[in-house]
Design an enzyme around this catalytic site. Structure first.
Site, PDB file in Angstrom:
ATOM      1  N   PRO A   2      85.666 -25.898  16.069  1.00 50.52           N
ATOM      2  CG  PRO A   2      84.980 -26.442  13.729  1.00 50.52           C
ATOM      3  CD  PRO A   2      85.976 -26.491  14.751  1.00 50.52           C
ATOM      4  CD  GLU A   3      84.980 -26.277  22.182  1.00 49.91           C
ATOM      5  OE1 GLU A   3      84.364 -26.191  23.219  1.00 49.91           O
ATOM      6  OE2 GLU A   3      86.291 -26.099  22.371  1.00 49.91           O
ATOM      7  CE  LYS A  59      82.060 -30.650  20.521  1.00 52.52           C
ATOM      8  NZ  LYS A  59      83.124 -31.465  21.030  1.00 52.52           N
ATOM      9  NE  ARG A 128      94.656 -29.312  10.361  1.00 50.97           N
ATOM     10  CZ  ARG A 128      95.093 -28.585  11.483  1.00 50.97           C
ATOM     11  NH1 ARG A 128      95.156 -29.235  12.677  1.00 50.97           N
ATOM     12  NH2 ARG A 128      95.645 -27.447  11.721  1.00 50.97           N
ATOM     13  NE  ARG A 256      90.097 -34.741  22.354  1.00 50.22           N
ATOM     14  CZ  ARG A 256      90.680 -35.674  21.619  1.00 50.22           C
ATOM     15  NH1 ARG A 256      91.974 -35.933  22.048  1.00 50.22           N
ATOM     16  NH2 ARG A 256      89.931 -36.442  20.755  1.00 50.22           N
TER      17      ARG A 256
END
Length: 266
Positions: A2-3, A59, A128, A256
């Site tokens: 999800p962004e 977000k 998660r 990243r």
DNA sequence: ATTGTGGCCTGCCCGC
DNA sequence: TGCGGGCAGGCCACAA
């Protein structure tokens, strides 16, 4: 994952839950409650109230509350989805296809559920457990939202920094809503090397990056997710640049995994 | 203040 | 066929 694109789709879904009184809160996972919040505290804050507005900054999804018959005055519930969180309202998911997460229908992954009067509910399902729920989150910590950021604001977010331009884009305090996939896609489209010091971009490059950031988000929203970018399928071993066929390179930038084209991204 | 690094979480994928 | 080690990244704590 999800962004801002996925969270915006979640926000629209959450509007289905507006103006329905919350009758019960189920929060079985204490770890998922942030900022000292407890299940009892969350229930006390929202039971008997209704969600009056579904807002989004980057977000972060924000649900304002009020007692029936009132305009506001209740606390705001902040929902974060980490990289695997999904929103469900009345059993309907906001996203069909979420990268790196699981689409299994597994109620054990429901971390917080708001039961609404007349049946139905709003729930966050996160295998998660990287997301979280917080009361009255500090909205001022977030920079301008990527869906509406002005060129001058992007310039200010990048100016004078020696950090990689990608790291600056991912810094939610500078620009809210950019995640790893959107960053790689926009930098690839703009032809900017992700590792370039943010402050080294020329005014023309910043304008170009701004244009591609905005169009990337708009396009990927219409396509249905942050994983629908043109360069997404090249983010793998053996991947080649869709523009010029050059083998893509994989690096860690801004902490990243970063894929870029060594030929046209400069 | 700014920048970089490591850890958290755990389902899933790959290779043996 | 089952098993185990990596891997994914948003976010935060912490270090320099």
């Amino acid at each position: 994952m999800p962004e801002s694109i996925e969270i915006e789709l979640y926000r629209r879904l959450a509007e289905r839950a507006l103006d329905r009184r919350v009758v019960e809160v189920d929060a079985p996972d204490a770890w998922f409650l942030k900022g000292g919040l407890t299940g009892e505290g969350l229930a006390h804050a929202v039971v008997g109230r209704r969600f009056t507005d579904a807002r989004r900054i980057g977000k972060l999804l924000l649900l304002d509350t009020a007692l029936p018959g009132q305009e506001g005055g209740g606390p705001t519930v902040g929902l974060r989805f980490g990289m695997t969180g999904r929103l469900l309202v009345d059993g309907v998911a906001g996203i069909d296809d979420l990268q790196y997460s699981s689409m299994r229908d597994e109620p054990a992954w429901d971390r917080v559920t708001f039961r609404l009067e007349g049946g139905g509910d709003l729930r966050i399902r996160d295998p998660r457990r990287l997301g979280g729920v917080q009361l009255d989150p500090d909205e001022g910590r977030l920079g301008p939202d990527v869906l509406s950021i002005a060129p001058a604001a992007l310039r200010d977010a990048l100016a004078g920094s020696t950090a990689p331009v990608k790291a600056r884009l991912l810094d939610q305090a500078r620009v809210a809503g950019v995640g790893n996939l959107i960053a790689d896609e926009a930098l690839w489209r703009a032809g900017v090397d992700p590792a370039r010091p943010a402050g080294s971009l020329t005014a023309a490059e910043v304008r170009r990056l701004h244009k591609h950031l905005r169009t990337t988000v708009d396009e990927l929203m219409l396509r249905g997710g942050s994983h629908t970018g043109d360069v997404y399928h090249s983010r793998a071993a053996g991947g080649t640049c869709p523009k010029d066929g050059t083998p893509m390179i994989r690096r860690t930038v801004g902490g990243r995994t970063t894929w870029s084209c060594p030929r046209h991204q400069r």
